[in-house]
Write an enzyme that holds these catalytic residues in place. Structure first.
Site, short mmCIF file in Angstrom:
data_model
loop_
_atom_site.label_atom_id
_atom_site.label_comp_id
_atom_site.label_asym_id
_atom_site.label_seq_id
_atom_site.Cartn_x
_atom_site.Cartn_y
_atom_site.Cartn_z
N LYS A 89 0.84 -1.20 0.00
CA LYS A 89 0.00 0.00 0.00
C LYS A 89 0.88 1.25 0.00
O LYS A 89 1.49 1.61 0.99
CB LYS A 89 -0.94 0.07 1.21
CG LYS A 89 -2.04 1.10 0.93
CD LYS A 89 -2.69 1.69 2.16
CE LYS A 89 -1.99 2.86 2.74
NZ LYS A 89 -1.93 4.08 1.90
N GLU A 105 9.37 0.97 11.05
CA GLU A 105 10.43 1.98 10.91
C GLU A 105 9.75 3.34 11.04
O GLU A 105 8.95 3.72 10.21
CB GLU A 105 11.12 1.80 9.55
CG GLU A 105 12.47 2.45 9.50
CD GLU A 105 12.41 3.88 9.01
OE1 GLU A 105 12.21 4.78 9.88
OE2 GLU A 105 12.51 4.10 7.81
N CYS A 139 13.49 10.19 7.14
CA CYS A 139 13.35 9.64 8.50
C CYS A 139 14.63 9.78 9.30
O CYS A 139 14.59 9.97 10.50
CB CYS A 139 12.89 8.19 8.44
SG CYS A 139 13.87 7.19 7.32
N GLU A 145 9.44 15.14 15.79
CA GLU A 145 9.82 15.01 14.39
C GLU A 145 9.00 16.02 13.57
O GLU A 145 7.78 15.97 13.57
CB GLU A 145 9.55 13.59 13.90
CG GLU A 145 10.03 13.36 12.49
CD GLU A 145 9.92 11.90 12.05
OE1 GLU A 145 8.85 11.32 12.21
OE2 GLU A 145 10.92 11.37 11.54
#
Ligand code: NAI
Ligand code: MG
Length: 501
Positions: free
Chosen positions: A199, A274, A308, A405
């Site tokens: 996906k 992750e 990331c 983040e």
């Protein structure tokens, strides 16, 4: 749907005829059992070009019913041995073929990626697409190297282990490196003999769908790779909950990572996550500044900061702090932001209105928290989701801009006293994906590399990733390691066999 869809407007500047043809060929469909089909609901959603906010394409909005179909196809392909029992050399051939097709279509894929995601075309062409091909090529090599062991059990026994595929894998990926993330997920899963339901992120479905076409062209058996486009709640959640999916691999936010983990409890799926980070990039006074400054800049602003493992917390020893941030600011001001298709562009827009608003929110938060902006701190003018590369200085590691983040072009420069302080502050975060250290002192470099709690540590470089080496997080950056031989562990399970002699 608001405005009429005009590929010419949305993809202006595009040069690849194959890209225009792909975009004009009607609403994009799901790949289920080797065929491209519309969503059962008939629904579609818009894929936007973040550089001009125009609709590039309509994409099928897959949901639970479509995921069910894809799982049926993947299960059938798996149980019938259409893939798992194909000989390893033959399976390798298929993966090599996919790699070759990615290479052959590299210009086209790079342009499509740039249009859909907003990343600089030159970077997509130099990094994303070749790395995707390389990942398939690397795992093609593994097909014939997945060994079991013979075990020195009792002499009356013949005891050995088999390493077998996990089964049907659900793979949910983000929008920052769309084709590359698809490759990180599919290549090792396929090498190990699994079947997959991928996906893509709703913001960037297009290169995954084009990859789906190339996979069909490579001749993989029907049902081995299925691609369900759609939203998180709906398509993604149906994958996470599905009772007949054996494993889920996810890359994205911690928030959704937690939902995936909860949903996996139903049938106790194997899960790997992750989940991003707030990576420290530590600069000691003996670092080679000519390299440290530009690398710290690219370490945080590459891909508009939507990475990331971005080095978002730049720790600089107090004595060189002012000089360093001064140079970093000068370099950053020389970085060209603009049209992703322009070869001069080093930084495009962020991916979506949602990210644009989110990043803008953090610009305000940083200012309110008392950090000082040396450059940027504001949005671009006009159309497109442009955010100027921003450096906050006088940042304290407790500020929200140093803890959360942001996933945009925002750097936080934080002073430190000595080695212990750098390590302490660097590790003082809930994340642990990556870290870097800049010094000419060899022993300090390795001491600090050991002390940092991160899945990857770079010494005198930033952002180096290679499919041969594991990648993944400590702490809340997730668990499981992708890439390298470690991904073989993620996508296989071990069976012990005892035979009485
Ligand atoms: P997200 O985690 O919501 O999306 C990532 C993927 O998960 C997409 O394919 C999405 O459709 C899917 N998803 C969303 N909700 C789901 C659900 N309930 N069940 C199953 N799948 C679901 O990330 P989003 O909202 O795009 O970005 C938010 C923040 O997440 C970013 O600002 C960034 O901090 C972080 N992020 C981290 C990434 C990384 O590489 N680790 C990549 C993308 C985002
Ligand atoms: Mg989300």
């Amino acid at each position: 749907m608001a405005a009429a869809l005009s590929v010419e407007t949305a993809a202006r500047g595009a040069k690849q005829p194959a890209v225009l043809e792909f975009l004009k060929s009607g609403p994009k469909k799901l790949l289920i059992n080797g065929k491209f089909v519309p969503a059962k609901s008939g629904k579609t959603f818009e894929s936007i070009n973040p550089a001009n906010e125009e609709v590039l394409a309509l994409v099928a909005e897959g949901g639970k019913a479509d995921v069910d179909e894809a799982v049926k196809a993947a299960r059938k392909a798996f149980e019938e041995g259409k893939w798992a029992r194909v000989g390893p050399h033959q399976r390798a051939k298929y993966l090599f073929k996919i790699a070759e097709l990615i290479d052959q279509h590299a210009d086209e894929l790079a342009e499509l990626e740039s249009l859909d995601n907003g990343k600089a075309l030159t970077q997509a062409r130099a990094i994303d697409i070749p790395a995707a091909a390389e990942t398939f090529r690397y795992y093609a090599g593994w097909c014939s190297k997945i060994y079991g062991e013979t075990n020195p059990s009792d002499p009356s026994m013949f005891n050995y282990t088999l390493r077998e595929p996990v089964g049907v894998c659900g793979q949910i990926i983000p929008w920052n490196f769309p084709l590359l993330m698809a490759s990180w997920k599919l290549a090792p899963a396929l090498a190990c003999g699994n079947t997959a339901i991928l996906k893509p992120a709703e913001q960037t479905s297009l290169t995954a769908l084009r990859l789906g076409e190339l996979i069909v062209e490579a001749g993989l058996p029907d049902g081995v790779v299925n691609i369900i486009t759609g939203f998180g709640p709906g398509a993604g959640s149906a994958i996470a909950e599905h009772p007949d999916i054996d494993k889920v691999a996810f890359t994205g936010s911690g928030e959704v990572g937690r939902l995936i983990l909860q949903a996996s409890a139903g049938n106790l799926k194997k899960v790997s996550l992750e989940l991003g980070g707030k990576s420290p990039n530590i600069i000691f006074p003996d670092a080679e500044m000519e390299a440290a400054v530009p690398n710290a800049m690219m370490g945080v602003f590459y891909n508009s900061g939507q990475v990331c493992c971005a080095g978002t917390r730049i720790f600089v020893q107090r004595d060189i702090y002012d000089k360093f941030v001064d140079q970093l600011t000068k370099y950053t001001e020389g970085m060209t932001m603009g049209d992703p298709l322009d070869p001069k562009t080093k930084m495009g827009p962020v991916v979506s209105k949602e990210q644009f608003d989110r990043v803008n929110g953090y610009l305000d938060i940083g200012k309110q928290e008392g950090a000082r902006v040396t450059t940027g701190g504001e949005l671009g003018n006009g159309k497109g989701y442009y955010v100027k590369p921003t450096i906050f200085v006088d940042v304290n590691n407790d500020m929200r801009i140093a803890r959360e983040e942001i996933f945009g072009p925002v750097a936080a420069a934080i002073p430190f006293k000595d080695e212990n302080d750098a390590v302490f502050q660097g590790n003082n975060t809930s994340y642990g994906l990556a870290a870097a250290v800049w010094t000419r002192d060899v022993s300090r470099a390795h001491k600090v590399a050991r002390a940092l709690k991160a899945g990857t540590v770079w010494i005198n470089c930033y952002g180096m990733i290679d499919p041969i080496s594991p990648f993944g997080g400590y702490k809340q950056s997730g668990f499981g390691r992708e890439l390298g031989k470690y991904a073989i562990d993620l996508y296989t399970q071990v069976k012990t066999v005892f035979m009485k002699l």
